[in-house]
Structures are given as structure tokens and as C-alpha cells.
Design an enzyme around this catalytic site. Structure first.
Site, PDB file in Angstrom:
ATOM      1  CD  GLU A  29      -1.996   1.801   2.621  1.00  0.00           C
ATOM      2  OE1 GLU A  29      -2.468   2.939   2.693  1.00  0.00           O
ATOM      3  OE2 GLU A  29      -1.610   1.155   3.609  1.00  0.00           O
ATOM      4  CB  SER A  57      -5.983  -6.163   0.778  1.00  0.00           C
ATOM      5  OG  SER A  57      -7.062  -5.364   0.361  1.00  0.00           O
ATOM      6  CD  GLU A  58      -2.985  -4.387   6.062  1.00  0.00           C
ATOM      7  OE1 GLU A  58      -4.147  -4.845   5.908  1.00  0.00           O
ATOM      8  OE2 GLU A  58      -2.767  -3.182   6.318  1.00  0.00           O
ATOM      9  CG  PHE A  81       2.998   1.333  11.058  1.00  0.00           C
ATOM     10  CD1 PHE A  81       3.837   1.901  12.018  1.00  0.00           C
ATOM     11  CD2 PHE A  81       2.381   2.174  10.152  1.00  0.00           C
ATOM     12  CE1 PHE A  81       4.035   3.270  12.085  1.00  0.00           C
ATOM     13  CE2 PHE A  81       2.579   3.548  10.198  1.00  0.00           C
ATOM     14  CZ  PHE A  81       3.404   4.102  11.163  1.00  0.00           C
ATOM     15  CG  HIS A 127       0.273   3.112  13.936  1.00  0.00           C
ATOM     16  ND1 HIS A 127      -0.999   3.257  14.442  1.00  0.00           N
ATOM     17  CD2 HIS A 127       0.135   3.135  12.585  1.00  0.00           C
ATOM     18  CE1 HIS A 127      -1.862   3.392  13.439  1.00  0.00           C
ATOM     19  NE2 HIS A 127      -1.193   3.313  12.303  1.00  0.00           N
TER      20      HIS A 127
END
Lengths: 324, 331
Positions: A29, A57-58, A81, A127
Site C-alpha cells: 500500500e 489488504s495485508e 507498520f 503503530h
């Protein structure tokens, strides 16, 4: 050698590897714009077929990387992250981490999962959580965590050339740090530590951000006549056990400093290994310096109390010195 | 689907599909027997009743296309040309198995024929097909990748993320949903509020097709269309094949302690939807082959399965050295 930032070193490594191996792709992304700047400009240089900007959309992105890797490409999947890796976990742990062995050696999975790891950003829990112990616990995943720009370039290049899955953990809290980084090509072998400071009294072992805390602690201990040896492991798995054991044989004391939690954390792994294999060399009790067991809080005041500080390392060294 | 529509398929492809269905059926029947006798470790999920899907799709693929399979994957591997000996040996956990005994029933792979592995995680294989498709796109070939999964996987995030990602990247992927109406033991009707998984394709801007998944030739025609779309660079297709399975896993009556979970009507529909019977009727209607040709194919399938069992049973277990082998490609 011109001084470069940690982020610039990452970009340079990616650009070099993409330049001389067209199988290397960058997927993730906002890799087009490069949010952390580590991928910035590569889209212009290599085009949308090599720098693939994806939806958020990991899981699918990580899995697409795995599928690309087992069919002949060498993807670098940027998940931004570290905490986002939780969303991709099936593909990293069950697929990338098992396929070669599970299929009897048929698969080769040359993939790099890249993310920023850990705290120091004032970014709050989602994060900032440290992720590396999770991957250290997966038997066939390599984990790399460079502490400085020179290592970041050399290790990322080695990771891209590696034929097995590598989790490459950078740290944004080191992002602006500058150091001399050669323009020319070099790699740093995965699994080899770096002796940052020689010392006779105690071995302090670390990786990533906390290497700097350990070095800071060593300087202040030196003022009191305590001579600390500081090791930067650089690779968390496979880690340079030989370097650590050799150092402990010399100093007789061991302090493990790591930005993760004490239970099954990296420091626990190092400490257990030293206790198991170097018991006879020890003159004081092994010490761990780890995160306090809470999600990384937002408030900079609280966050700084959560992650190991130089003062915590100094205290741990004094504890082990006091016993022997 | 009318018989006229099936005429276009051609005798060679029909024969290939029939042979594939029979090989799957005879292989699975044997596996059921072996499991019942306690000869196979772990557990097995059989493909009986679903043969039409693998056979129909498999005949639409080329040797250099990729597939990703599921926990109920024996049929997919056979349809792509898998070796029955090495499959059976893997089920026995033997050193001669496809994965040297390290994978088992749910992880059979044969990279040399494009089988990128069966996957024990529901929905876990779907995104991997996108990567295979990305590889072919990157190399500039017209290979496609097919990923099989069940109705249960259609409720996983990986399904939804992958349909969207394949759509926006226009990847040549066949998403083949084998809707056998149960996710493990839970009826699909309880697990989703749409009648057709294929409807979900619209949400991702790709075609969604419902096909009778007990009709091998109907599946084949749908798959061939989707493959052509993929080869032409027109992107992915979702095919939902409505089918029926037997039990979720062999021996389930014992571990469910006899609790029923399928209604009588559904069992009747399943019994009426035997894909091999349908294909045999189609072959007769098309006037393609005499009964003796089909009987010979069946005998060949039975013999190949018997040979596979013998091969597996005469194969050695993995030696102690095998445990730590096949870990790192980089040494």
C-alpha cells in the site's frame, strides 16, 4: 563515504536490487508515494509493473507475494507498520513459513516482508508494538533488525537475495539517523553480529533501536570504570550465538537488552542460551532489560518508561556486577 | 444446460474429463477403505461427489497453468495430472510421497505440474493464486491460475481481499468456489445471507457465474470461458459450482458422536447429483463412446489405484535425517 539517512539507505538498497534483478518487485500500500520514503521514487524509475501499489489488504497482498515468490519472482512486500503484519499472519506463518518444508523441499520462497517495528514514535499501541519475537518463534523465517543506515542497506540487499522468507524490520525512530553509507554495492551476511564496542567486564547484547541505548549506557558506565562490551546482533534469527558466547567467555557477565516483552522475548532467548551454554563462564546473574508489559502507550512520557532506556541498561549492569 | 451446448467440447476433452472423474472416484474410495482400516495417519477429506469441479476445470487448463488447492484437494491434484503413487505414498506419510511425508493429505504439492500446494487453512490458498497470476503477467505469458475453495472460505477475509485485489490488478485468476453447502458441519445457509456466492463477484467488479457443480461438462464450459478471459487479459472470474460432498472428514460420525447435521432432503439431492452418472448419461446422449470404452477407463483407474497402494505400502518411512532436511533454500 557520504552520510545518508537510514531511510535513504533502504531506498538505495531496493533501487540497486531492483536494478540488477528484474525478478525483484516491490508490493504494498502506497509504495508508489513511499509513506516512509524508503520506497520513494522507485515507482518513477521502475514503473507500475515493478512497484505495485495495492489496496489496504495485508492478507491478500502478503499472500500474493508468497504466490509470486514460489513461481519465480523475488517480491519485497512492504506492510508499512509491523503491527499490520498481524493481519497478514496466515500467509507469513502458515504459508511462507511452512511451504518449503511442508512440500518436501519443492518450494523456494524468496520473499521479504518489510515493516517498521517498535515504538518511540508517539504513535500509540497500534503503530508501535514490537513484533520480532513472534517471527523469531517461527522455525523457518529469518528476522533482520538493523540499527543503523550502513547495516540497513547491506542487510536489506542480503534479504532480497536470500532464497528464504525474511522479515525485515526497520525502525522509524532511527529513520532520520545519518551515517556513512557507501554508494557502491555491498551486502551484510544475515546471521552475523557486529561488535560495536569492546569491553572486559560485561557483555551487553541488543539489536535495533536499543543498541543505541546500550551504547549510551556503556559510555556512562565507562565513567565509573565499568568496561562494557556491546554487541549488535543485526539479525535476530538466525542470531550470532557464537559471537555472544565468545564475548561472555571473556567478560563473564551478560545483559540482554531488547525492545520487546520479557515473556518469550528476544532478550529471554539470548539469556536462556547464555545460561544454558555459558553457565561455567558466568560470574554474575544473567540480566534482561525488556519492555514493561503494557501495550506501548501514546504519551511520550509514558512511552519512554515502557521501552528500555540507557538508565535501565546501566541498572542491569550494576545488578550483575554487584553479585560477582 | 442443454446437451447441444456440450457438443462443442469435443470427444478428446470429454474422454479426459471422464478419465479424471474415474481416477478421482476410485482413488478416494480406496482412501476411505484404507482410513477405515486405520492404515492412514491423521485425517482425510474426500472429494467424492465433487469430481465434476476438478475434472471440468482441470481440462480447461494447460500444463503450465497453476492451481492452488484445499484441504479437500486430492481431486484437484489428480485433475492437474498428479501421480497417484506419490499421492498415495504421501497419504501414508512415506518418504516417496510428494512431500516426503512432511505434508500429508492436506498439503500435497507438485510444482513440476503447476500444483502450488493444497492448503490446510480455509481460504489460505486464495491469495497465493494471485501471486502465481502476477508472475505470469510479469513474465508476459498468458498462463492463468485457478484457486479452489469452498463455501466456507467465501466468508473468510482472504476471499474478499483477493477478489478485490485480483480485480483491480486485472489478474488472470479463476476463483473456483466449490459450494458443497457446508462449512465443516455448519450449513452455508446459516453462514451467509445470500443464496449464491457468485453474487459477491459483483461487489468486486468481476463476473460471477453459477454452474451445476455436479455436471462435469457444464463446469468445463464455464471454466473454459473464464480461462479465455484470463488469457485475453480481461481479469479474474468467480465460478460457483454448486455441488455435494460426502462426509466432511472420514470417521466424522465417531467424532461427532453420531449427531446429525444434514437434512434428509439435502442427502437425497446429493445422492441424485452423482457427477459420474451425469457424465455417463451425457456421453450416451452425445453418442461419443460405447460402454466398453468407459469400462476400460474404469478398469485402468482401479488398477492405477491398486498400484498406488502397493507402491505406498512398499515405500520406506522417512529416515531420521529427513526431519531436519528441506528447511532452508539458502543453505
Amino acid at each position: 563515504m557520504p552520510p545518508k539517512t537510514y531511510i535513504a539507505a533502504i531506498r538505495e538498497a531496493l533501487g540497486e536490487e531492483m536494478g540488477h534483478d528484474e525478478r525483484v518487485l516491490l508490493i504494498g500500500e502506497d509504495v508508489r508515494l513511499g509513506v516512509f520514503a524508503g520506497t520513494r521514487g522507485l515507482h518513477r524509475e521502475f514503473g507500475p509493473g515493478r512497484v505495485i501499489n495495492t489496496p489496504i489488504s495485508e492478507l491478500a497482498v502478503a499472500g500474493m507475494g508468497v504466490g509470486a515468490a514460489v513461481t519465480g519472482l523475488r517480491p519485497v512486500v512492504d506492510l508499512m507498520f509491523g503491527t499490520f503484519l498481524y493481519l497478514a499472519m496466515d500467509q507469513i506463518a502458515n504459508q511462507a513459513g511452512c511451504m518449503r518444508y511442508m512440500f518436501g523441499g519443492q518450494a523456494k520462497v524468496p520473499i521479504v516482508f518489510m515493516a517498521q517495528n517498535g515504538g518511540g514514535l508517539g504513535a500509540g499501541p497500534h503503530h508501535s508494538q514490537p513484533m520480532h519475537p513472534l517471527f523469531m518463534n517461527m522455525p523457518l523465517i529469518k528476522v533482520v533488525a538493523p540499527s543503523n543506515p550502513y547495516d540497513a542497506k547491506g542487510l536489506l540487499k542480503a534479504a532480497v537475495r536470500d532464497d528464504d522468507p525474511v522479515v525485515f524490520l526497520s525502525q522509524l525512530s532511527l529513520g532520520g539517523q545519518r551515517a556513512d553509507v557507501p554508494d557502491e554495492e555491498y551486502t551484510i551476511p544475515i546471521g552475523v553480529g557486529d561488535l560495536k564496542r569492546a569491553g572486559a567486564d560485561v557483555t551487553v547484547c541488543s539489536a535495533g533501536l536499543t543498541v543505541h541505548r546500550a551504547l549510551e549506557a556503556a559510555s556512562s558506565l565507562a565513567e565509573d570504570g565499568i568496561d562494557a562490551e556491546v554487541i549488535d546482533l543485526r539479525t535476530l534469527k538466525p542470531w550470532d550465538e557464537a559471537m555472544v558466547l565468545e564475548s561472555v567467555a571473556k567478560t563473564g557477565r551478560f545483559v540482554a537488552v531488547d525492545e520487546s516483552y520479557p515473556t518469550c522475548g528476544a532478550a529471554s532467548e539470548w539469556a536462556a542460551t547464555v545460561a544454558e551454554k555459558a553457565f561455567g563462564d558466568l560470574r554474575g546473574p544473567v540480566q534482561r532489560v525488556s519492555n514493561r508489559p503494557v501495550p506501548i502507550p501514546f504519551s511520550p512520557v509514558l512511552e519512554s518508561q515502557t521501552i528500555p532506556a540507557a538508565a535501565d541498561v546501566v541498572d542491569a549492569v550494576r545488578r550483575t556486577m554487584a553479585r560477582g | 444446460m442443454t446437451i447441444a451446448a456440450k457438443e462443442a467440447i469435443g470427444a478428446a476433452a470429454v474422454l479426459r474429463i471422464y478419465r479424471c472423474c474415474l481416477r478421482i472416484r476410485r482413488f478416494e474410495e480406496k482412501v476411505a477403505q484404507l482410513f477405515k482400516k486405520g492404515l492412514l495417519p491423521g485425517f482425510v477429506h474426500l472429494y467424492i461427489g465433487e469430481e465434476a469441479v476438478a475434472a471440468g476445470v482441470g481440462a480447461a487448463l494447460r500444463a503450465d497453468d497453476h492451481i492452488v488447492s484445499t484441504h479437500r484437494g486430492h481431486g484437484h491434484v489428480i485433475a492437474k495430472g498428479g501421480d497417484l503413487n506419490r499421492m498415495m505414498a504421501e497419504l501414508f506419510g512415506k518418504a516417496t510421497g510428494y512431500c516426503k511425508g512432511k505434508g500429508g493429505s492436506m498439503h500435497i504439492a507438485d510444482f513440476s505440474i503447476g500444483v502450488l500446494g493444497a492448503c490446510g487453512i480455509v481460504g489460505g490458498g486464495i491469495p497465493i493464486a494471485l501471486g502465481a497470476a502476477l508472475s505470469s503477467a510479469t513474465r508476459g505469458t498468458d498462463q492463468v491460475a485457478a484457486t479452489f475453495f469452498g463455501d466456507g472460505a467465501a466468508n473468510e477475509g482472504s476471499f474478499h481481499e483477493s477478489l478485490n485485489l485480483a480485480s483491480v490488478m486485472s489478474l488472470p485468476v479463476l476463483f473456483v468456489c466449490e459450494n458443497n453447502h457446508y462449512g465443516e458441519f455448519t450449513p452455508a445457509a446459516e453462514a451467509m445471507n445470500v443464496a449464491d456466492v457468485a453474487d459477491r463477484a459483483a461487489g468486486y467488479g468481476i463476473p460471477g457465474v453459477v454452474v451445476d457443480g455436479t455436471d462435469p461438462l457444464a463446469v468445463h464450459l464455464a471454466a473454459a470461458d473464464a480461462v479465455q478471459r484470463g488469457r485475453r487479459g480481461e481479469g479474474p472470474t468467480l465460478i460457483e459450482a454448486k455441488t455435494h460432498r460426502g462426509d466432511h472428514a472420514e470417521g466424522e460420525k465417531a467424532f461427532l458422536a453420531g449427531q446429525p447435521y444434514r437434512d434428509e432432503q439435502e442427502l437425497e439431492r446429493a445422492a441424485a447429483g452423482d457427477p459420474i452418472e451425469k457424465l455417463t448419461a451425457d456421453i450416451a446422449a452425445l453418442g461419443l463412446f460405447e460402454a466398453d470404452v468407459l469400462e476400460e477407463i474404469d478398469r485402468e483407474a482401479v488398477a492405477a489405484v491398486e498400484e498406488a497402494v502397493e507402491f505406498a505400502q512398499n515405500s520406506p518411512d522417512p529416515g531420521p535425517e529427513a526431519l531436519m532436511e528441506d528447511r532452508w533454500a539458502s543453505g
